[in-house]
Motif scaffolding. Sequence first.
Motif, PDB file in Angstrom:
ATOM      1  N   PRO A   1       1.154  -4.697  79.123  1.00  0.00           N
ATOM      2  CA  PRO A   1       0.687  -3.364  79.504  1.00  0.00           C
ATOM      3  C   PRO A   1       1.153  -2.317  78.486  1.00  0.00           C
ATOM      4  O   PRO A   1       2.255  -2.424  77.944  1.00  0.00           O
ATOM      5  N   TRP A   2       0.332  -1.323  78.247  1.00  0.00           N
ATOM      6  CA  TRP A   2       0.642  -0.322  77.218  1.00  0.00           C
ATOM      7  C   TRP A   2       1.957   0.394  77.523  1.00  0.00           C
ATOM      8  O   TRP A   2       2.718   0.718  76.619  1.00  0.00           O
ATOM      9  N   TRP A   3       2.202   0.645  78.814  1.00  0.00           N
ATOM     10  CA  TRP A   3       3.426   1.364  79.161  1.00  0.00           C
ATOM     11  C   TRP A   3       4.650   0.515  78.856  1.00  0.00           C
ATOM     12  O   TRP A   3       5.714   1.034  78.510  1.00  0.00           O
ATOM     13  N   PHE A   4       4.479  -0.812  78.958  1.00  0.00           N
ATOM     14  CA  PHE A   4       5.612  -1.685  78.647  1.00  0.00           C
ATOM     15  C   PHE A   4       5.871  -1.700  77.136  1.00  0.00           C
ATOM     16  O   PHE A   4       7.026  -1.696  76.696  1.00  0.00           O
ATOM     17  N   LEU A   5       4.790  -1.690  76.367  1.00  0.00           N
ATOM     18  CA  LEU A   5       4.948  -1.636  74.907  1.00  0.00           C
ATOM     19  C   LEU A   5       5.614  -0.329  74.489  1.00  0.00           C
ATOM     20  O   LEU A   5       6.466  -0.304  73.597  1.00  0.00           O
ATOM     21  N   MET A   6       5.221   0.758  75.158  1.00  0.00           N
ATOM     22  CA  MET A   6       5.855   2.048  74.867  1.00  0.00           C
ATOM     23  C   MET A   6       7.335   2.016  75.228  1.00  0.00           C
ATOM     24  O   MET A   6       8.186   2.580  74.529  1.00  0.00           O
ATOM     25  N   PHE A   7       7.630   1.358  76.337  1.00  0.00           N
ATOM     26  CA  PHE A   7       9.028   1.224  76.756  1.00  0.00           C
ATOM     27  C   PHE A   7       9.831   0.472  75.692  1.00  0.00           C
ATOM     28  O   PHE A   7      10.924   0.895  75.310  1.00  0.00           O
ATOM     29  N   VAL A   8       9.253  -0.628  75.211  1.00  0.00           N
ATOM     30  CA  VAL A   8       9.950  -1.415  74.181  1.00  0.00           C
ATOM     31  C   VAL A   8      10.113  -0.580  72.912  1.00  0.00           C
ATOM     32  O   VAL A   8      11.169  -0.585  72.282  1.00  0.00           O
TER      33      VAL A   8
ATOM     34  N   PHE B   1      10.372   2.632  72.624  1.00  0.00           N
ATOM     35  CA  PHE B   1      11.316   3.755  72.746  1.00  0.00           C
ATOM     36  C   PHE B   1      12.697   3.351  73.269  1.00  0.00           C
ATOM     37  O   PHE B   1      13.593   4.188  73.287  1.00  0.00           O
ATOM     38  N   LEU B   2      12.857   2.096  73.669  1.00  0.00           N
ATOM     39  CA  LEU B   2      14.172   1.695  74.189  1.00  0.00           C
ATOM     40  C   LEU B   2      15.251   1.820  73.116  1.00  0.00           C
ATOM     41  O   LEU B   2      16.329   2.384  73.352  1.00  0.00           O
ATOM     42  N   SER B   3      14.964   1.298  71.934  1.00  0.00           N
ATOM     43  CA  SER B   3      15.954   1.387  70.845  1.00  0.00           C
ATOM     44  C   SER B   3      16.226   2.841  70.463  1.00  0.00           C
ATOM     45  O   SER B   3      17.402   3.238  70.369  1.00  0.00           O
ATOM     46  N   PRO B   4      15.186   3.656  70.222  1.00  0.00           N
ATOM     47  CA  PRO B   4      15.472   5.054  69.869  1.00  0.00           C
ATOM     48  C   PRO B   4      16.296   5.789  70.922  1.00  0.00           C
ATOM     49  O   PRO B   4      17.271   6.467  70.576  1.00  0.00           O
ATOM     50  N   ILE B   5      15.929   5.648  72.190  1.00  0.00           N
ATOM     51  CA  ILE B   5      16.631   6.397  73.240  1.00  0.00           C
ATOM     52  C   ILE B   5      18.104   6.002  73.304  1.00  0.00           C
ATOM     53  O   ILE B   5      18.991   6.854  73.342  1.00  0.00           O
TER      54      ILE B   5
END
Lengths: 126, 386
Positions: free
Chosen positions: B211-218, B220-224
């Motif tokens: 899912p696109w939201w999961f890809l976005m999560f992956v 941004f996880l490192s940056p955050i």
Amino acid sequence: MLISALSSLGIGAPFLVILLSLPSMRYELDSDNLVMRCGLLRYVVPLTSIKRITKRDLEISLWSSLRLPGLALFTVPYADVGKVKMCATSASKDIILIETDRDMHGITPADEEGFIADFRSRIGGM
Amino acid sequence: MEQSKTLLTVLAAAGVLIPFPLLYAQVLTAVSATPDLDTLAITFVNLLEEGKFEDAAESFNKQMAEALPPRELEAAWNGLTGRVGEFKGIIEVKVTEEKGYRVVYVTCDFAKTSINIKIVFDDDGKIAGLWFVPATEGLHAIYIAALIATATSVLLWGGLVYWLSRRERMYLALMLVTLPFSTIVNLCVKKPIYEFLLSSLNIPEWSVTSPWWFLMFVLFLSPITEEAVKLSPLVAKKVRRMVGRSSALWVGMAFGMGFGIGEIWYLAWGFSMVPELGGYPFYYFGGFVAERIAVVFIHGIMTAVAATGFTKGRNGLLVGYVGALFLHAFTNMGAMLYQIGFWDETLASFYLFLPTVVAFFIFEHLRKKGLADQKHAETVLFSRSD
């Protein structure tokens, strides 16, 4: 073989020209202008356009043009003062910065005091 | 070409969070000497090679059988052969004792590399531990590559900071503060969050079909997480006092670069456990070295952006932090797009040039701002107002 030789010449020739032109670097003051020369490079600054002359260190930018140890030629971008037209034997240390209405020039005369005294005497007569 | 693809796959994982695959299970009990362990080990490996995972799992002791049932054993073996190629044969069998346990190393030849299958036996002759490890002796070449990347980064970027900050040694010392932060945030924050989300939402490993939201999560996880931990030294009052308008760039660079250098070693440690990367000379990891050198600088810039924001108060810090997040995500995007199969390896490799150039522009911009707030010693030789 010929192509690689020509490529080497194409890259090396400009540096060779600059190297050979180094001894010709000089600053000339006449009644109207300050002329800076180094080989084919020639800057002419009317004395009446000079607003300020300072001596200072400059902060080198990572985006410099022709800047080698002991040499700064053409327009060099600096992080603190912006672009300076250089004709100097130093890129950042003890630069005589000449500010005019339009731009800045950087030089490194061997006899700084003599140069400034000569400049003052000429500007004083204007 | 195949080697470079393999390396790129691994390097792609470097930019974003990918928990290292669990290649082993270990449930050890006290053991004593048991005869013919080498024969038992060879039989076990042959059963794996023949695909008889039920039979192979019968060699496990109770704890091991619970930890690695036949289906998972099959998945582990197929995962291994998927990466290192077809099983070719057994090269050598070595029985040894490690910390009181009897261990058999079965060195196997695969299509791409050699792997040591490390089997630990209990006192009943049952298998109590199993690893697939690179068949390399001595120092893994990735550590030499990491050393080269570290030395080059320190000389190049550390030298740049030292030189342009008017030879302030303090900034070099500040790099030491954040050296362990990459390992800490990866193991203690990113990995648990990622695994919790995968298991609780029942999502398989990420891919182009995720899912696109999961890809976005992956993405941004490192940056955050990483940008936050890089700024964490600011909680110390003494550090906060160091961050002024003209020094924010250098303090931020120091913390970011320290983190980046620590990350080199964290990744090297992770890669040293990937069996197919064993046995190569250090120059095989040239891509890793080049990528890491660039990333150390970019890490410095990201933190410098946030630290510069900090000089403008809390709102400024928030703006700077968000800016750093997007720069970080922008940097990781190439690796991620390759990882999910959207880009090929060439495009992904060249992509890193873009954030590197952007980082240089930001560096010069921040430096100009810092210099504008500094007073420079100058001697006025002539002024028109004289």
